[in-house]
Design a protein around this motif. Structure first.
Motif, PDB file in Angstrom:
ATOM      1  N   LEU A   1       0.820  -1.219   0.000  1.00  0.00           N
ATOM      2  CA  LEU A   1       0.000   0.000   0.000  1.00  0.00           C
ATOM      3  C   LEU A   1       0.852   1.267   0.000  1.00  0.00           C
ATOM      4  O   LEU A   1       0.320   2.365  -0.129  1.00  0.00           O
ATOM      5  N   ASP A   2       2.163   1.117   0.196  1.00  0.00           N
ATOM      6  CA  ASP A   2       3.059   2.259   0.242  1.00  0.00           C
ATOM      7  C   ASP A   2       2.644   3.230   1.346  1.00  0.00           C
ATOM      8  O   ASP A   2       2.730   4.442   1.219  1.00  0.00           O
ATOM      9  N   ALA A   3       2.187   2.643   2.468  1.00  0.00           N
ATOM     10  CA  ALA A   3       1.751   3.472   3.587  1.00  0.00           C
ATOM     11  C   ALA A   3       2.891   3.599   4.586  1.00  0.00           C
ATOM     12  O   ALA A   3       3.971   3.055   4.396  1.00  0.00           O
ATOM     13  N   ASP A   4       2.636   4.342   5.665  1.00  0.00           N
ATOM     14  CA  ASP A   4       3.623   4.498   6.721  1.00  0.00           C
ATOM     15  C   ASP A   4       3.315   3.452   7.794  1.00  0.00           C
ATOM     16  O   ASP A   4       2.532   3.683   8.703  1.00  0.00           O
ATOM     17  N   LEU A   5       3.948   2.279   7.654  1.00  0.00           N
ATOM     18  CA  LEU A   5       3.648   1.176   8.556  1.00  0.00           C
ATOM     19  C   LEU A   5       4.428   1.320   9.854  1.00  0.00           C
ATOM     20  O   LEU A   5       5.635   1.526   9.829  1.00  0.00           O
ATOM     21  N   VAL A   6       3.722   1.220  10.970  1.00  0.00           N
ATOM     22  CA  VAL A   6       4.407   1.270  12.262  1.00  0.00           C
ATOM     23  C   VAL A   6       4.046   0.024  13.058  1.00  0.00           C
ATOM     24  O   VAL A   6       2.912  -0.452  13.000  1.00  0.00           O
ATOM     25  N   GLU A   7       5.031  -0.508  13.768  1.00  0.00           N
ATOM     26  CA  GLU A   7       4.814  -1.734  14.548  1.00  0.00           C
ATOM     27  C   GLU A   7       4.534  -1.397  16.001  1.00  0.00           C
ATOM     28  O   GLU A   7       5.227  -0.576  16.601  1.00  0.00           O
ATOM     29  N   MET A   8       3.554  -2.082  16.564  1.00  0.00           N
ATOM     30  CA  MET A   8       3.340  -1.966  17.998  1.00  0.00           C
ATOM     31  C   MET A   8       4.471  -2.702  18.706  1.00  0.00           C
ATOM     32  O   MET A   8       5.117  -3.570  18.137  1.00  0.00           O
ATOM     33  N   LYS A   9       4.698  -2.322  19.967  1.00  0.00           N
ATOM     34  CA  LYS A   9       5.786  -2.977  20.704  1.00  0.00           C
ATOM     35  C   LYS A   9       5.495  -4.456  20.888  1.00  0.00           C
ATOM     36  O   LYS A   9       6.384  -5.284  20.792  1.00  0.00           O
ATOM     37  N   ARG A  10       4.257  -4.756  21.198  1.00  0.00           N
ATOM     38  CA  ARG A  10       3.905  -6.157  21.320  1.00  0.00           C
ATOM     39  C   ARG A  10       3.372  -6.612  19.969  1.00  0.00           C
ATOM     40  O   ARG A  10       2.186  -6.431  19.677  1.00  0.00           O
ATOM     41  N   SER A  11       4.265  -7.133  19.137  1.00  0.00           N
ATOM     42  CA  SER A  11       3.820  -7.550  17.811  1.00  0.00           C
ATOM     43  C   SER A  11       4.398  -8.918  17.491  1.00  0.00           C
ATOM     44  O   SER A  11       5.234  -9.444  18.218  1.00  0.00           O
ATOM     45  N   LYS A  12       3.920  -9.468  16.376  1.00  0.00           N
ATOM     46  CA  LYS A  12       4.333 -10.805  15.924  1.00  0.00           C
ATOM     47  C   LYS A  12       4.203 -11.813  17.078  1.00  0.00           C
ATOM     48  O   LYS A  12       3.162 -11.883  17.702  1.00  0.00           O
ATOM     49  N   ALA A  13       5.275 -12.568  17.381  1.00  0.00           N
ATOM     50  CA  ALA A  13       5.151 -13.614  18.403  1.00  0.00           C
ATOM     51  C   ALA A  13       4.821 -13.027  19.772  1.00  0.00           C
ATOM     52  O   ALA A  13       4.274 -13.709  20.636  1.00  0.00           O
ATOM     53  N   ASN A  14       5.158 -11.751  19.991  1.00  0.00           N
ATOM     54  CA  ASN A  14       4.845 -11.108  21.265  1.00  0.00           C
ATOM     55  C   ASN A  14       3.525 -10.342  21.228  1.00  0.00           C
ATOM     56  O   ASN A  14       3.229  -9.582  22.149  1.00  0.00           O
ATOM     57  N   GLY A  15       2.770 -10.510  20.163  1.00  0.00           N
ATOM     58  CA  GLY A  15       1.532  -9.755  20.005  1.00  0.00           C
ATOM     59  C   GLY A  15       0.570  -9.982  21.166  1.00  0.00           C
ATOM     60  O   GLY A  15       0.506 -11.073  21.727  1.00  0.00           O
ATOM     61  N   LEU A  16      -0.168  -8.939  21.501  1.00  0.00           N
ATOM     62  CA  LEU A  16      -1.163  -9.080  22.575  1.00  0.00           C
ATOM     63  C   LEU A  16      -2.515  -9.403  21.958  1.00  0.00           C
ATOM     64  O   LEU A  16      -2.952  -8.761  21.013  1.00  0.00           O
ATOM     65  N   CYS A  17      -3.155 -10.385  22.533  1.00  0.00           N
ATOM     66  CA  CYS A  17      -4.483 -10.818  22.102  1.00  0.00           C
ATOM     67  C   CYS A  17      -5.468  -9.649  22.177  1.00  0.00           C
ATOM     68  O   CYS A  17      -5.360  -8.782  23.036  1.00  0.00           O
ATOM     69  N   CYS A  18      -6.471  -9.639  21.291  1.00  0.00           N
ATOM     70  CA  CYS A  18      -7.495  -8.594  21.334  1.00  0.00           C
ATOM     71  C   CYS A  18      -8.488  -8.863  22.450  1.00  0.00           C
ATOM     72  O   CYS A  18      -9.271  -7.996  22.827  1.00  0.00           O
ATOM     73  N   GLY A  19      -8.493 -10.108  22.957  1.00  0.00           N
ATOM     74  CA  GLY A  19      -9.382 -10.448  24.059  1.00  0.00           C
ATOM     75  C   GLY A  19     -10.566 -11.310  23.670  1.00  0.00           C
ATOM     76  O   GLY A  19     -11.354 -11.703  24.527  1.00  0.00           O
ATOM     77  N   ALA A  20     -10.715 -11.634  22.384  1.00  0.00           N
ATOM     78  CA  ALA A  20     -11.933 -12.324  21.938  1.00  0.00           C
ATOM     79  C   ALA A  20     -11.765 -13.822  21.775  1.00  0.00           C
ATOM     80  O   ALA A  20     -12.739 -14.547  21.695  1.00  0.00           O
ATOM     81  N   GLY A  21     -10.512 -14.299  21.711  1.00  0.00           N
ATOM     82  CA  GLY A  21     -10.290 -15.719  21.417  1.00  0.00           C
ATOM     83  C   GLY A  21     -10.759 -16.628  22.540  1.00  0.00           C
ATOM     84  O   GLY A  21     -11.139 -16.168  23.621  1.00  0.00           O
TER      85      GLY A  21
END
Lengths: 302, 460
Positions: free
Chosen positions: A184-204
């Motif tokens: 998309l050629d956008a300005d992608l920014v990563e959250m600190k808790r991302s990929k394997a360290n990603g934080l669940c949204c709470g719904a699973g």
């Protein structure tokens, strides 16, 4: 599949979504089954994702079909909640349907359906090649079938991707959604808790269908706060983020106006959208699924 | 002549006691249900090399990873010196490995540097654990009393062992100096410490050196026998635990085969359900419950998990439920499992299981034997707070899987007790009746495709 002219808007054409049953009546089997999932079929917000993805499938000329009324819940929420009996009933019913039609390959926009069909159906007699729509979109972009141009431009807009647990940790798919967003050629920014360290949204784990246990905060609020701080360049305030040790980030000031939280899961979509509303940022920050972003950028999402 | 005999007896007693304790742990682990974790040797070997020996998952957090690496390497290298001590003790030799010459010097020097670094690392560990306020992952209702004390005891023993090593080497150096001889080997730390020792008689120094030698080896043997009562047992079980950990994607939950037979029989009346297993006397084996109520309902790998846990709390510190103040702590479930299996079956020499009160919303436990893992230690409120996000599984440096135990206990609640939260029962009946977890009509399933338009693209 045959384009028909629409009298209201000549630049639009109506799409007919083929069902597996219709194709079977003509003696055909689709190359790929689009597994819509319950959220994709019933949740008003995620129906827009389903429609966007169907537009893409049609646009690139995929030989696809849906089960339509013959589709039933994969049983994922039942299994995660401990109701193995109900899960297996659902699974076997779906496997009987799909094996009856000779389905070999499945694409779905729901990581929960994806995980269940891919990993848990084989033990019950359902062996298919299953791909998540993020991987499928990545393939389409790599093959040049989707140019990601001619529509809405996302150039320079701040986007952060929220990893779905059932795509990420559950199945180790971290790069496909990021590759799709990179197009998309956008300005992608990563959250600190991302990929394997990603934080669940709470719904699973069937949390989607119940009130959460007593606590100090809702999980989706914790995650939305992180996403908003990341998008606004205030992630330095999260340096002591619980649950992860990270390097200090350089603070920068960004307007939240036009920023996007990208998701790839119907439940993450609900949780993050609710979080953004709770933080009263819905006028600035939008939550989109990958398929919507690509269909919009391609100029077919109307 | 007396010393070697005493030493041989001490060694025999220490290893005998340790073997006896390990046997009890082995029996405890085998209480669990059968689980086939064989095969895939190449894949398991690589994983064990990376995760267990290589400490791959520790390096997600650099500070503790580095500190832990020092203690880990120190432990392995200093064990070479333990071999020498055992040979010396049994055969009455002194510094038997000295014949290695420059290799011996290098070995001793490495030992000393590592021992000094271990002291620094242990001090850092102690600070991280005890300063106020402590790191969040060193708190929680499961980390009081024995587990809290245990963690500090381990650190104190490590300090004592390293100090004994230095004292032994320093006294030996001083002794050799007084006798006008050169001690074989290189001792960068003790060489300096030796100058601090009082210039007393050769006899006194001999006693000091011998005393330090005995304290060092006796300390090591005592520590060995402390392990089975301690979280420190992870130094042994981490390796088999990683070897036997699951190879399938983390999202794949186990299949319950007995239910598969039932469902197949329901869908196809001609399906032949396998005959139930029989006891040697021909009677049918009592059917096992669905899911887990107590430790023997969990797979044996889950029980091994509980003995591999060093209570570091990485799982709990990344748990979304725990982060937002819910009762669930994956570490507590693992620790409860070990407490429970030891309470019900074989307990170690030092045994002080956690008893929870108000803080963990527990009913007072009156009868320990009937206080099963589920409800007796783990409350349904903890189990229902899990989002099955796998963050705990991902974070564990030794591949412990708390999620599997959580799901097994949820299965018991739902399938044996029908004790799901009401909203989940509504979800179940929606799936049964409508084929979707929400109350929508199945006939509306394709409504999303109505009036579906796409913009005409010139380029197509």
């Amino acid at each position: 599949m045959t384009p028909t002219s629409s009298p209201a808007a000549p630049t639009k054409r109506q799409l007919t979504v083929p069902t597996v049953a219709d194709l079977a009546a003509q003696g055909k089997v689709p190359e790929i089954l689009f597994w819509v999932g319950c959220a994709g079929a019933f949740d008003d917000r995620y129906k827009r994702v389903t429609r966007a993805f169907a537009r893409i499938l049609e646009h690139v000329g995929t030989d696809y079909a849906v089960l339509g009324l013959e589709e039933s819940c994969t049983g994922d929420p039942a299994k995660r909640a401990g109701n193995e009996f109900l899960f297996q009933m659902q699974a076997m019913q779906n496997i009987t349907t799909m094996n009856g039609y000779g389905i070999k390959k499945i694409v779905t926009a729901c990581p929960h359906c994806f995980n269940t069909i891919k990993n848990e159906y084989p033990a019950l007699g359902g062996e298919y090649e299953v791909i998540h729509h993020s991987t499928y979109l990545q393939q389409l972009i790599n093959e040049g079938k989707v140019a990601v141009s001619g529509g809405e431009s996302f150039k320079g807009r701040r986007i952060t991707f929220h990893d779905s647990c059932y795509l990420g940790r559950a199945n180790n798919i971290y790069e496909a959604p990021r590759d799709v967003l990179a197009a998309l050629d956008a300005d992608l920014v990563e959250m600190k808790r991302s990929k394997a360290n990603g934080l669940c949204c709470g719904a699973g784990g069937a949390q989607m269908w119940k009130e959460s246990e007593p606590g100090t905060k809702e999980i989706n609020i914790e995650r939305t706060e992180e996403a908003l701080a990341t998008l606004s360049g205030q992630a330095a305030a999260l340096d002591n983020l619980r649950g992860v040790e990270t390097e200090r980030s350089t603070p920068s000031e960004h307007s939240l106006q036009g920023a996007i939280i990208a998701v790839s899961c119907p439940f993450c979509m609900t949780m993050m959208s609710d979080g953004v509303k709770n933080k009263e940022q819905e006028a600035n920050v939008q939550v989109f699924d990958l398929a919507e972003l690509i269909a919009s950028a391609e100029g077919i999402n109307r | 002549m007396l010393q070697p005999i005493l030493f041989a007896l001490l060694l025999l007693a220490a290893f005998g006691l340790f073997a006896w304790q390990v046997q009890k742990i082995r029996a405890n682990i085998l209480v669990g249900r059968d689980r086939d974790a064989s095969g895939h040797a190449a894949e398991r070997f690589t994983k064990t090399l990376l995760v267990a020996f290589g400490q791959q998952k520790m390096f997600k957090r650099l500070t503790p990873a580095f500190l832990h690496l020092i203690v880990y390497v120190g432990f392995i290298v200093i064990n070479v010196e333990v071999i020498e001590i055992i040979i010396d003790g049994l055969f009455g030799t002194h510094r038997f490995l000295r014949f290695l010459g420059p290799v011996y010097s290098a070995l001793m020097a490495t030992n000393e540097v590592l021992a000094a670094l271990v002291l620094i690392a242990v001090a850092a560990f102690w600070w991280r654990r005890n300063h106020n306020p402590p790191l969040r992952r060193f708190t929680g209702p499961e980390l009081r009393m024995w587990p809290k004390l245990d963690a500090n005891i381990i650190l104190y023993i490590e300090v004592a062992l390293m100090l004994a090593l230095f004292f032994m080497n320093s006294a030996d150096i001083r002794l050799h100096q007084m006798e006008g001889k050169e001690l074989p080997g290189a001792f960068p730390v003790s060489h300096f410490l030796a100058n601090l020792l009082p210039a007393t008689s050769v006899a006194t120094l001999e006693v000091m050196e011998r005393a330090a030698w005995w304290v060092h080896i006796t300390g090591i043997l005592l520590f060995l026998n402390y392990l089975p009562s301690s979280k420190h047992f992870h130094i042994i079980l981490a390796f088999p635990n990683v070897w036997y950990s699951r190879l399938v994607p983390q999202g794949q939950f186990s299949n319950v085969e007995s239910i598969t037979h039932e469902v197949k029989a329901m869908m196809d009346p001609s399906y032949a359900v396998p005959a139930p297993a029989t006891n040697p006397d021909g009677s049918a084996v009592a059917p096992t419950p669905f899911g887990a109520k107590d430790v023997e309902d969990l797979p044996w790998t889950a029980l091994m998990n509980s003995y591999s846990c060093t209570e570091c709390g990485r799982c709990t510190s990344v748990c979304p439920a725990n982060l937002t103040g819910k009762l669930l702590s994956p570490r507590k479930i693992i620790m409860d499992t070990r407490d429970r299996v030891e309470e019900k079956y074989n307990s170690p020499l030092i045994f002080h299981p956690n008893v929870y009160g108000e803080e963990a919303k527990h009913e007072p436990v009156t009868d320990l034997m009937s206080a099963t893992l589920l409800r007796g230690k783990v409350t349904p409120e903890e189990l229902w707070a899990c989002t099955t996000c796998n963050a705990c599984v991902e974070s564990c440096p030794v591949n412990i899987n708390p999620l599997e135990s959580i799901i097994e206990m949820r299965r018991f609640l739902v399938l044996e007790e029908s004790a799901a939260p009401n909203s989940l029962n509504v979800m179940f009946s929606n799936i049964e009746n409508n084929g979707a977890p929400w109350a929508f009509s199945p006939s509306d399933r394709l409504n999303w495709a109505d009036e579906l338009y796409a913009a005409e693209k010139a380029t197509v």
